[in-house]
Design an enzyme around this catalytic site. Sequence first.
Site, PDB file in Angstrom:
ATOM      1  N   GLY A  51       0.786  -1.223   0.000  1.00  0.00           N
ATOM      2  CA  GLY A  51       0.000   0.000   0.000  1.00  0.00           C
ATOM      3  C   GLY A  51       0.819   1.275   0.000  1.00  0.00           C
ATOM      4  CG  HIS A  52       4.157   3.848   1.874  1.00  0.00           C
ATOM      5  ND1 HIS A  52       5.450   4.195   1.614  1.00  0.00           N
ATOM      6  CD2 HIS A  52       3.596   4.939   2.444  1.00  0.00           C
ATOM      7  CE1 HIS A  52       5.686   5.424   2.030  1.00  0.00           C
ATOM      8  NE2 HIS A  52       4.570   5.885   2.536  1.00  0.00           N
ATOM      9  CG  PHE A  53       3.324   5.347  -2.469  1.00  0.00           C
ATOM     10  CD1 PHE A  53       2.272   5.930  -1.779  1.00  0.00           C
ATOM     11  CD2 PHE A  53       4.621   5.784  -2.202  1.00  0.00           C
ATOM     12  CE1 PHE A  53       2.497   6.946  -0.867  1.00  0.00           C
ATOM     13  CE2 PHE A  53       4.851   6.794  -1.285  1.00  0.00           C
ATOM     14  CZ  PHE A  53       3.783   7.376  -0.614  1.00  0.00           C
TER      15      PHE A  53
END
Length: 152
Positions: A51-53
């Site tokens: 999720g990052h990124f």
Amino acid sequence: MEEVLMTQEQIKEIIPHRDPFLLIDDILELTPGEHVVARKTLKEDEFWFKGHFPGMPVQPGVLTVEMLAQAGAVCVLSLEQYKGHVAFFAGIDKARFRKQILPGDTILLEVEVIKLRGSIGVGKATATVNGKRAVTAELTFAIGPKAAEQKE
């Protein structure tokens, strides 16, 4: 390859962090209460990269600061009078994020304890990748009660 002074299993004997939040792999240097060098090799499948990124994974700066704090906790909690205690963040000052850290990178996490009075201390923290500074900060910590006392 540098010699490992302390494995992750030995680190678990000093700090209470556990998977998925034990964020250091091993300790390379340690002078209890004074100085520590820890290491973390970032695997491609670390949970935060998803999720990052998406499509451009980058190590979150706050997790690098947490890695530095965990290394510092090993340093201070290795002192006989603090064995079994927990160290908490009390402040983060002068934090600078100088270089992106990517999956596959190995981070060296160095903390020098510059002040320790009673249960409060400050560490000068530096994370490097390939000899280049990536993150620097001054970390203030408070030493809490023994971990077992927390549960009571």
